[in-house]
Design a protein around this motif. Structure first.
Motif, PDB file in Angstrom:
ATOM      1  N   LEU A 300      49.427  30.315  46.608  1.00 15.01           N
ATOM      2  CA  LEU A 300      48.615  31.216  45.495  1.00 15.01           C
ATOM      3  C   LEU A 300      47.991  29.996  44.590  1.00 15.01           C
ATOM      4  O   LEU A 300      46.782  30.231  43.975  1.00 15.01           O
ATOM      5  CB  LEU A 300      49.395  32.356  44.543  1.00 15.01           C
ATOM      6  CG  LEU A 300      49.477  33.514  45.600  1.00 15.01           C
ATOM      7  CD1 LEU A 300      50.320  34.636  44.530  1.00 15.01           C
ATOM      8  CD2 LEU A 300      48.246  34.236  46.220  1.00 15.01           C
ATOM      9  N   THR A 303      44.854  29.129  45.927  1.00 12.60           N
ATOM     10  CA  THR A 303      43.912  30.070  46.073  1.00 12.60           C
ATOM     11  C   THR A 303      43.047  30.412  45.068  1.00 12.60           C
ATOM     12  O   THR A 303      43.665  30.724  44.030  1.00 12.60           O
ATOM     13  CB  THR A 303      44.554  31.080  46.738  1.00 12.60           C
ATOM     14  OG1 THR A 303      45.296  31.076  47.814  1.00 12.60           O
ATOM     15  CG2 THR A 303      43.716  32.242  47.110  1.00 12.60           C
ATOM     16  N   PRO A 304      41.675  30.418  45.191  1.00 13.42           N
ATOM     17  CA  PRO A 304      40.868  30.988  44.029  1.00 13.42           C
ATOM     18  C   PRO A 304      41.366  32.295  43.558  1.00 13.42           C
ATOM     19  O   PRO A 304      41.818  33.249  44.205  1.00 13.42           O
ATOM     20  CB  PRO A 304      39.822  31.011  44.666  1.00 13.42           C
ATOM     21  CG  PRO A 304      39.607  29.951  45.801  1.00 13.42           C
ATOM     22  CD  PRO A 304      41.109  30.159  46.474  1.00 13.42           C
ATOM     23  N   GLN A 305      41.275  32.500  42.257  1.00 10.39           N
ATOM     24  CA  GLN A 305      41.595  33.684  41.391  1.00 10.39           C
ATOM     25  C   GLN A 305      40.955  34.866  41.982  1.00 10.39           C
ATOM     26  O   GLN A 305      41.683  35.814  41.736  1.00 10.39           O
ATOM     27  CB  GLN A 305      41.525  33.451  39.802  1.00 10.39           C
ATOM     28  CG  GLN A 305      42.219  34.471  39.151  1.00 10.39           C
ATOM     29  CD  GLN A 305      43.764  34.063  39.153  1.00 10.39           C
ATOM     30  OE1 GLN A 305      44.185  33.099  39.616  1.00 10.39           O
ATOM     31  NE2 GLN A 305      44.536  35.208  38.622  1.00 10.39           N
ATOM     32  N   GLU A 306      39.642  34.550  42.410  1.00  6.48           N
ATOM     33  CA  GLU A 306      38.901  36.060  42.699  1.00  6.48           C
ATOM     34  C   GLU A 306      39.090  36.485  43.985  1.00  6.48           C
ATOM     35  O   GLU A 306      38.840  37.371  44.566  1.00  6.48           O
ATOM     36  CB  GLU A 306      37.457  35.786  42.586  1.00  6.48           C
ATOM     37  CG  GLU A 306      36.914  34.657  43.702  1.00  6.48           C
ATOM     38  CD  GLU A 306      37.039  33.193  43.362  1.00  6.48           C
ATOM     39  OE1 GLU A 306      36.353  32.550  43.762  1.00  6.48           O
ATOM     40  OE2 GLU A 306      37.785  32.896  42.197  1.00  6.48           O
ATOM     41  N   GLY A 341      49.985  37.797  39.434  1.00  4.70           N
ATOM     42  CA  GLY A 341      49.187  37.582  38.239  1.00  4.70           C
ATOM     43  C   GLY A 341      48.083  38.535  38.230  1.00  4.70           C
ATOM     44  O   GLY A 341      48.136  39.876  38.510  1.00  4.70           O
ATOM     45  N   ASP A 342      46.957  38.467  37.613  1.00  6.26           N
ATOM     46  CA  ASP A 342      45.940  39.517  37.413  1.00  6.26           C
ATOM     47  C   ASP A 342      44.788  39.238  38.799  1.00  6.26           C
ATOM     48  O   ASP A 342      43.681  39.624  38.772  1.00  6.26           O
ATOM     49  CB  ASP A 342      45.172  38.988  36.221  1.00  6.26           C
ATOM     50  CG  ASP A 342      45.804  39.224  35.013  1.00  6.26           C
ATOM     51  OD1 ASP A 342      46.560  40.260  34.878  1.00  6.26           O
ATOM     52  OD2 ASP A 342      45.686  38.236  34.128  1.00  6.26           O
ATOM     53  N   ARG A 343      45.300  38.722  39.890  1.00  5.81           N
ATOM     54  CA  ARG A 343      44.413  38.777  40.978  1.00  5.81           C
ATOM     55  C   ARG A 343      44.144  40.183  41.535  1.00  5.81           C
ATOM     56  O   ARG A 343      45.201  40.905  41.676  1.00  5.81           O
ATOM     57  CB  ARG A 343      45.184  37.731  42.121  1.00  5.81           C
ATOM     58  CG  ARG A 343      45.548  36.425  41.690  1.00  5.81           C
ATOM     59  CD  ARG A 343      46.242  35.763  42.835  1.00  5.81           C
ATOM     60  NE  ARG A 343      46.646  34.449  42.422  1.00  5.81           N
ATOM     61  CZ  ARG A 343      45.803  33.156  42.787  1.00  5.81           C
ATOM     62  NH1 ARG A 343      44.894  33.521  43.504  1.00  5.81           N
ATOM     63  NH2 ARG A 343      46.284  32.003  42.284  1.00  5.81           N
ATOM     64  N   SER A 345      44.733  42.916  44.406  1.00  5.43           N
ATOM     65  CA  SER A 345      45.727  42.864  45.527  1.00  5.43           C
ATOM     66  C   SER A 345      46.115  44.041  45.817  1.00  5.43           C
ATOM     67  O   SER A 345      45.791  45.208  45.183  1.00  5.43           O
ATOM     68  CB  SER A 345      47.008  42.039  44.808  1.00  5.43           C
ATOM     69  OG  SER A 345      47.684  42.785  43.852  1.00  5.43           O
ATOM     70  N   ASN A 368      50.586  44.199  34.741  1.00 10.95           N
ATOM     71  CA  ASN A 368      49.236  43.803  34.638  1.00 10.95           C
ATOM     72  C   ASN A 368      48.203  44.929  34.063  1.00 10.95           C
ATOM     73  O   ASN A 368      48.728  46.188  34.266  1.00 10.95           O
ATOM     74  CB  ASN A 368      48.411  43.343  35.834  1.00 10.95           C
ATOM     75  CG  ASN A 368      49.098  42.026  36.552  1.00 10.95           C
ATOM     76  OD1 ASN A 368      49.988  41.666  35.459  1.00 10.95           O
ATOM     77  ND2 ASN A 368      48.333  41.222  37.164  1.00 10.95           N
ATOM     78  N   ASN A 415      35.928  41.415  47.418  1.00  9.66           N
ATOM     79  CA  ASN A 415      37.477  41.624  47.282  1.00  9.66           C
ATOM     80  C   ASN A 415      37.740  43.224  46.825  1.00  9.66           C
ATOM     81  O   ASN A 415      38.684  43.318  46.144  1.00  9.66           O
ATOM     82  CB  ASN A 415      37.840  40.579  45.963  1.00  9.66           C
ATOM     83  CG  ASN A 415      37.059  41.042  44.763  1.00  9.66           C
ATOM     84  OD1 ASN A 415      36.414  42.059  44.356  1.00  9.66           O
ATOM     85  ND2 ASN A 415      37.275  39.982  43.612  1.00  9.66           N
TER      86      ASN A 415
END
Length: 566
Positions: A300, A303-306, A341-343, A345, A368, A415
């Motif tokens: 992660l 890996t980009p957050q979006e 986190g705030d990803r 998912s 979250n 996403n």
């Protein structure tokens, strides 16, 4: 005892696990196994691109910035396409397929070849494995290379999701072929995934099974279940040896468009001589190893957050069937969720042969703003291929929560995502079942005893019975965010309440055909059952009873039945 069970003797928990207390007591041992790695050597290699039209065997240009892992560390290839990583016996080197590329696919099985398993001495013969395990790989090759082919990957795509096909015999493997796989021909998906229990202990069936799935013509990714283990293993260290030989690294990751699929193994095997079935199969529990959590953390970080994070494994993070059973729940769920986190998912699993939606929040280690969606998928084998045979000679296999056996389709757009359930043989592909329950049973035990021969799960009913009759709707892939109502002859909608009860249909099915039901299969509480009474004073007549539902994603569903009151 699992909620809803009414039989005496061992419960499914005892049959399938046997050692719940032992599993918890073995935590320190399992943690020690995570840390006790043999001496590592350095693996190195190059990631290159296959250029269409190039000469056979010609090396294509190097691919920089491709992720490669040993199951703990994650590195990127340099400008020259090179990488290096430490690797110890028992570990694997695998490439994280980047978006816009594909890896080699086995021509016979359509399995994606993503890893190199490093096991210099192979599976020790002294362990007496029933199945082949791993042949010695010998010294580490001077270079471990991977080749990728550039492909177009639109942001919108579908994925076939299957779990627990679980044939116990060659006859049941043919059920998988004819009831499940044949019905999926023509599905427009980018690839497929199976989330464990590909087999029911007989790992010699892997080759035939993989060739059957390959007829779909889709690249296929897999993770292992508890019935995919080498049970003779003294602990979890060697329990995936046959799996590694057939499929590759037992946990890994791959990208597609704007989604990262993290494929994990949370079946923590405690060894042959544990649990009530010691000497046959050992106890296990749901747990992510320390190595896997380290891998996810490192992955992660690259890996980009979006990107949408799609997690796939076998044992649920949580299940309604028995939330305290370590064999049916994952005991360090919070450790995994905390890494997200705030990803955006979502996670998928199988194992319980029930269909459930969970929304995990702060109490689950995920504080979250938006809850983590965890989806327990319907089993391809349903009730382990129990039930009377249909006109094709295939077991009807309705799950113990009343859901038909089947598969799911995951649809991703950027996403964002949705899923839909694909029943294997339900008439017209219906996504709900309507029943009439005319008895006011006091308990689920009475439901399972009395409704077995009750013919009144459909009309006609008498006007005297109408006041005491409930409309019961099983929305097969419903959950906490599903809403349901019914109306008679387009009249005022009557809201239905979600109830934690046994589906009277499956109770009747199992009761009518007890000789066709496997011994551990009994009706269980359904998490997507909705009920409401018929209107008081309903006069004799013939009515159109129409059900309207809004599913977990806000989509509209409908079904109906003819209600005759005499």
């Amino acid at each position: 005892m699992t909620q809803g069970s009414t039989t005496e003797g061992p419960t499914r928990r005892e049959i399938m696990l046997g050692g719940a207390a032992l599993a918890l007591a073995s935590s320190a041992t399992a943690q020690a196994q995570d840390q006790a790695l043999p001496a590592a050597v350095t693996a190195a290699g190059t990631i290159t691109e296959i250029v269409p039209g190039s000469a056979p065997g010609a090396k294509g240009p190097p691919l920089p910035n491709v992720l490669v892992s040993n199951g703990r560390e994650v590195v990127r290839t340099g400008a020259d396409g090179r990488y290096s990583l430490p690797v110890a016996p028992g570990q694997s080197i695998f490439v994280v397929k980047p978006a816009g590329f594909r890896l080699p696919i086995d021509a016979a099985t359509y399995l994606v070849r993503y890893s190199y398993v490093y096991d210099p001495d192979g599976t020790p013969a002294s362990l007496g494995f029933r199945y082949t395990g791993i042949a010695p790989t010998g010294p580490l090759p001077a270079t471990i290379d991977f080749e990728l082919t550039r492909v177009d990957e639109p942001a919108r795509f579908d994925v076939l999701l299957m779990t627990d096909p679980q044939p116990e015999t060659t006859a049941e493997l043919e059920y998988v072929r004819d009831d499940v796989i044949s019905g999926l021909f023509g599905t427009n998906a980018a690839f497929g995934m199976t989330l464990g229990d590909l087999m029911f202990d007989d790992l010699s069936l892997y080759h035939r099974y993989n060739r059957i799935v390959a007829t779909l013509g889709l690249p296929w990714w897999n993770v292992g279940g508890n019935h995919d283990l080498d049970y003779e293993a003294p602990d979890g260290t060697r329990a995936r040896d046959t799996w590694k030989r057939v499929f590759g690294a037992p946990y890994y990751a791959h990208e597609h468009a704007n989604a990262l699929f993290i494929m994990l193994d949370n079946v923590d095997y405690l060894g042959l001589n544990t649990g009530k079935e010691a000497g046959v199969r050992g106890a296990y529990r749901g747990r992510f190893s320390a190595d896997q959590l380290t891998f996810v953390k490192n992955l992660l970080a690259e890996t980009p957050q979006e990107k949408l994070i799609v997690l796939a494994f076998h044992i649920p993070l949580r299940t309604y069937l028995d939330p305290k059973d370590p064999a049916n729940n994952t005991d360090n769920t919070g450790d995994l969720l905390a890494l997200l986190g705030d990803r955006p998912s979502v996670s998928f699993c199988g194992h319980t042969h029930s269909t459930e939606h969970h929304y995990l929040g702060a109490e689950d280690g995920f504080p979250n703003r938006v809850a983590h969606h965890h989806h327990v998928l319907a089993a391809a084998s349903g009730s382990w291929w129990s039930g009377p045979l249909d006109h094709r000679g295939i077991a009807c296999a309705d799950q113990w929560d009343g859901t038909p056996n089947g598969t799911h389709v995951l649809s991703i757009d950027g996403n964002a995502y949705t899923t839909r359930f694909v029943p294997a043989a339900e008439p017209a592909g219906s996504r709900m079942r309507i029943s009439l329950q005319t008895q006011n049973h006091q308990s689920d035990r009475e439901v399972m005893r009395e409704v077995a021969m009750d013919p009144l799960l459909r009309s006609p009913i008498t006007s005297d019975q109408a006041d005491g009759t409930r409309v019961v709707v099983n929305v097969f892939d419903g959950g906490p965010r599903t809403s349901v109502s019914y109306a008679l002859d387009d009249g005022h909608p009557i809201e239905m309440q979600r109830v934690a009860k046994v589906d009277p249909f499956v109770a009747q099915l199992y009761g009518r055909y007890p000789d066709t039901i496997k011994k551990w299969v009994t009706p269980q509480h359904c998490s997507h059952l909705f009920a409401a009474r018929l209107p008081a004073g309903l006069r004799p007549g013939t009515y159109a009873l129409k059900v309207a539902a809004t599913d977990e994603y806000g989509r509209q569903l409908s079904n109906g039945m003819v209600l005759e009151v005499v």
